[in-house]
Design a protein around this motif. Structure first.
Motif, PDB file in Angstrom:
ATOM      1  N   GLY A 233     -13.714   2.664 -55.458  1.00  0.00           N
ATOM      2  CA  GLY A 233     -12.535   2.741 -54.605  1.00  0.00           C
ATOM      3  C   GLY A 233     -11.459   1.742 -54.980  1.00  0.00           C
ATOM      4  O   GLY A 233     -10.273   1.923 -54.634  1.00  0.00           O
ATOM      5  N   LEU A 234     -11.843   0.696 -55.707  1.00  0.00           N
ATOM      6  CA  LEU A 234     -10.875  -0.311 -56.172  1.00  0.00           C
ATOM      7  C   LEU A 234     -10.519  -0.124 -57.642  1.00  0.00           C
ATOM      8  O   LEU A 234      -9.803  -0.949 -58.219  1.00  0.00           O
ATOM      9  CB  LEU A 234     -11.440  -1.715 -55.962  1.00  0.00           C
ATOM     10  CG  LEU A 234     -11.597  -2.173 -54.503  1.00  0.00           C
ATOM     11  CD1 LEU A 234     -12.263  -3.531 -54.453  1.00  0.00           C
ATOM     12  CD2 LEU A 234     -10.241  -2.226 -53.808  1.00  0.00           C
ATOM     13  N   GLY A 235     -11.052   0.930 -58.253  1.00  0.00           N
ATOM     14  CA  GLY A 235     -10.724   1.206 -59.645  1.00  0.00           C
ATOM     15  C   GLY A 235     -11.593   0.500 -60.660  1.00  0.00           C
ATOM     16  O   GLY A 235     -11.231   0.425 -61.840  1.00  0.00           O
ATOM     17  N   ALA A 236     -12.745  -0.019 -60.258  1.00  0.00           N
ATOM     18  CA  ALA A 236     -13.627  -0.708 -61.203  1.00  0.00           C
ATOM     19  C   ALA A 236     -14.153   0.267 -62.243  1.00  0.00           C
ATOM     20  O   ALA A 236     -14.458   1.421 -61.950  1.00  0.00           O
ATOM     21  CB  ALA A 236     -14.794  -1.357 -60.457  1.00  0.00           C
ATOM     22  N   ARG A 237     -14.278  -0.208 -63.463  1.00  0.00           N
ATOM     23  CA  ARG A 237     -14.737   0.642 -64.550  1.00  0.00           C
ATOM     24  C   ARG A 237     -16.256   0.709 -64.589  1.00  0.00           C
ATOM     25  O   ARG A 237     -16.945  -0.231 -64.200  1.00  0.00           O
ATOM     26  CB  ARG A 237     -14.203   0.113 -65.886  1.00  0.00           C
ATOM     27  CG  ARG A 237     -12.695   0.259 -66.062  1.00  0.00           C
ATOM     28  CD  ARG A 237     -12.243  -0.398 -67.358  1.00  0.00           C
ATOM     29  NE  ARG A 237     -12.980   0.129 -68.492  1.00  0.00           N
ATOM     30  CZ  ARG A 237     -13.154  -0.525 -69.646  1.00  0.00           C
ATOM     31  NH1 ARG A 237     -12.671  -1.749 -69.781  1.00  0.00           N
ATOM     32  NH2 ARG A 237     -13.823   0.041 -70.642  1.00  0.00           N
ATOM     33  N   ARG A 238     -16.751   1.846 -65.092  1.00  0.00           N
ATOM     34  CA  ARG A 238     -18.186   2.070 -65.234  1.00  0.00           C
ATOM     35  C   ARG A 238     -18.515   2.402 -66.679  1.00  0.00           C
ATOM     36  O   ARG A 238     -17.663   2.860 -67.432  1.00  0.00           O
ATOM     37  CB  ARG A 238     -18.637   3.212 -64.322  1.00  0.00           C
ATOM     38  CG  ARG A 238     -18.421   2.939 -62.835  1.00  0.00           C
ATOM     39  CD  ARG A 238     -18.947   4.095 -62.017  1.00  0.00           C
ATOM     40  NE  ARG A 238     -18.208   5.327 -62.273  1.00  0.00           N
ATOM     41  CZ  ARG A 238     -18.689   6.551 -62.040  1.00  0.00           C
ATOM     42  NH1 ARG A 238     -19.912   6.693 -61.557  1.00  0.00           N
ATOM     43  NH2 ARG A 238     -17.965   7.617 -62.289  1.00  0.00           N
ATOM     44  N   ASP A 239     -19.786   2.222 -67.042  1.00  0.00           N
ATOM     45  CA  ASP A 239     -20.209   2.601 -68.384  1.00  0.00           C
ATOM     46  C   ASP A 239     -20.643   4.059 -68.407  1.00  0.00           C
ATOM     47  O   ASP A 239     -20.534   4.779 -67.405  1.00  0.00           O
ATOM     48  CB  ASP A 239     -21.307   1.666 -68.898  1.00  0.00           C
ATOM     49  CG  ASP A 239     -22.594   1.755 -68.081  1.00  0.00           C
ATOM     50  OD1 ASP A 239     -22.801   2.737 -67.350  1.00  0.00           O
ATOM     51  OD2 ASP A 239     -23.415   0.816 -68.187  1.00  0.00           O
ATOM     52  N   GLU A 240     -21.147   4.509 -69.569  1.00  0.00           N
ATOM     53  CA  GLU A 240     -21.497   5.923 -69.727  1.00  0.00           C
ATOM     54  C   GLU A 240     -22.641   6.345 -68.811  1.00  0.00           C
ATOM     55  O   GLU A 240     -22.792   7.534 -68.503  1.00  0.00           O
ATOM     56  CB  GLU A 240     -21.856   6.224 -71.184  1.00  0.00           C
ATOM     57  CG  GLU A 240     -23.072   5.506 -71.713  1.00  0.00           C
ATOM     58  CD  GLU A 240     -22.777   4.082 -72.155  1.00  0.00           C
ATOM     59  OE1 GLU A 240     -23.735   3.392 -72.592  1.00  0.00           O
ATOM     60  OE2 GLU A 240     -21.618   3.632 -72.054  1.00  0.00           O
ATOM     61  N   ALA A 241     -23.448   5.400 -68.354  1.00  0.00           N
ATOM     62  CA  ALA A 241     -24.547   5.718 -67.435  1.00  0.00           C
ATOM     63  C   ALA A 241     -24.126   5.622 -65.972  1.00  0.00           C
ATOM     64  O   ALA A 241     -24.932   5.862 -65.076  1.00  0.00           O
ATOM     65  CB  ALA A 241     -25.724   4.786 -67.704  1.00  0.00           C
ATOM     66  N   GLY A 242     -22.877   5.247 -65.723  1.00  0.00           N
ATOM     67  CA  GLY A 242     -22.379   5.143 -64.358  1.00  0.00           C
ATOM     68  C   GLY A 242     -22.510   3.767 -63.743  1.00  0.00           C
ATOM     69  O   GLY A 242     -22.080   3.555 -62.606  1.00  0.00           O
ATOM     70  N   ALA A 243     -23.106   2.806 -64.466  1.00  0.00           N
ATOM     71  CA  ALA A 243     -23.264   1.449 -63.943  1.00  0.00           C
ATOM     72  C   ALA A 243     -21.952   0.684 -64.085  1.00  0.00           C
ATOM     73  O   ALA A 243     -21.095   1.013 -64.925  1.00  0.00           O
ATOM     74  CB  ALA A 243     -24.379   0.722 -64.685  1.00  0.00           C
ATOM     75  N   LEU A 244     -21.797  -0.360 -63.275  1.00  0.00           N
ATOM     76  CA  LEU A 244     -20.572  -1.148 -63.309  1.00  0.00           C
ATOM     77  C   LEU A 244     -20.497  -2.008 -64.563  1.00  0.00           C
ATOM     78  O   LEU A 244     -21.483  -2.621 -64.969  1.00  0.00           O
ATOM     79  CB  LEU A 244     -20.491  -2.038 -62.066  1.00  0.00           C
ATOM     80  CG  LEU A 244     -20.252  -1.302 -60.747  1.00  0.00           C
ATOM     81  CD1 LEU A 244     -20.342  -2.285 -59.579  1.00  0.00           C
ATOM     82  CD2 LEU A 244     -18.901  -0.596 -60.747  1.00  0.00           C
ATOM     83  N   ILE A 245     -19.328  -2.042 -65.155  1.00  0.00           N
ATOM     84  CA  ILE A 245     -19.079  -2.900 -66.301  1.00  0.00           C
ATOM     85  C   ILE A 245     -18.675  -4.280 -65.786  1.00  0.00           C
ATOM     86  O   ILE A 245     -17.804  -4.401 -64.919  1.00  0.00           O
ATOM     87  CB  ILE A 245     -17.965  -2.313 -67.183  1.00  0.00           C
ATOM     88  CG1 ILE A 245     -18.444  -1.005 -67.825  1.00  0.00           C
ATOM     89  CG2 ILE A 245     -17.520  -3.305 -68.254  1.00  0.00           C
ATOM     90  CD1 ILE A 245     -17.362  -0.255 -68.569  1.00  0.00           C
TER      91      ILE A 245
END
Length: 291
Positions: A233-245
């Protein structure tokens, strides 16, 4: 309803091993910290862990969580039942929107974990509690040495998990939901209604007059989904597995928003979660000092 009390230095979302460890560190840093306990964490499913550092005789997940909570509260961390539904930025940090109120914090740590993809089999919860069904071969393959093992999955993950287990047992069968096209030996295509749990065995009822098969443990290899909605909701990026970067200090791509534990990477280990929590909490403290 809005909470008009003084903003927290830090709010930790999640009361599993990562969240409670971070709370202990932050409290010992003399920070005003609140843990939002959104319900039974994944660690509570563990019947008994033998690879958690410091517990050579093993420790149950519920007992470990009790001790971690006791330790956090000993140093002044507040722990309340509550689920953050949304995060929004403020000039001084973040506002956390709960169902009945909102809170403000200068920093936030997400220790929200993952949601396992569980099969719909009657008695699954009880089977997990009895160690008939297992979630993590890294955690407990040692305890499965020489046992009759089955791995339930839908694709390559099941084969990888079976390969991981084969050094521990010569009797490993992959139970593939649906058709197992070009599958290696010891792979059986099944439907969930063929599986049932007995007191000490997992039973696969065969079709076409074949004899049923029995296993000591069933490992689930159906994957999981990181609980990243608040960060998204704050625009945080995720990796290809969906986990937070995150960076090396466990801060997400949103300034002041940190993450630790299963929501960050796929190893899903208690020792990793508490280590990340220590790093994140220290970075949060230093960020607050810089202000």
């Amino acid at each position: 309803m809005t909470d008009t009390s003084e903003p927290y230095d830090a709010v930790v979302v999640g009361a599993g091993p990562a969240g409670l460890t971070a709370a202990t560190y932050l409290a010992r840093f003399r920070r005003r910290v609140l843990v939002l306990d959104g319900g039974r964490p994944r660690a509570a499913w563990i019947p008994e862990s033998h690879n958690t550092p410091g517990f050579p005789q093993g420790v149950g997940g519920t007992e470990l969580l009790r001790l971690l909570r006791l330790q956090a509260e000993e140093f002044g961390a507040a722990i309340e039942a509550g689920r953050a539904e949304r995060l929004s930025p403020t000039e001084a940090g973040f506002r956390l929107h709960l169902a009945d109120r909102s809170l403000e914090a200068a920093t936030v740590l997400l220790a929200t974990g993952v949601a396992d993809h569980l099969p719909q089999i009657p008695g699954l919860d009880q089977a997990i509690g009895a160690s008939l069904v297992r979630m993590c071969p890294i955690c407990d393959a040692w305890e499965a040495i020489g046992a009759r093992l089955a791995v339930l999955g839908e694709g390559p993950l099941a084969q990888r998990e079976a390969d991981f287990l084969r050094p521990y047992s010569e009797d490993v069968t992959v139970l593939m939901l649906g058709e197992a096209a070009e599958a290696p030996p010891e792979t059986v295509s099944i439907a969930l209604d063929q599986l049932r749990f007995e007191e000490r065995e997992v039973v696969l009822a065969q079709t076409g007059g074949e004899a049923e098969r029995r296993f000591d443990h069933l490992y689930l290899a159906l994957g999981c989904t990181p609980q990243v909605g608040l960060a998204e909701g704050l625009g945080a990026r995720r990796d290809e597995a969906g986990a937070l970067i995150t960076d090396t200090h466990l801060m997400t791509t949103v300034e002041g928003l940190y993450a630790a534990g299963d929501v960050v990477r796929g190893l899903n280990q208690i020792s990793v979660a508490v280590g990340e929590a220590a790093i994140a909490a220290t970075a949060m403290h230093n960020r607050l000092r810089g202000r």
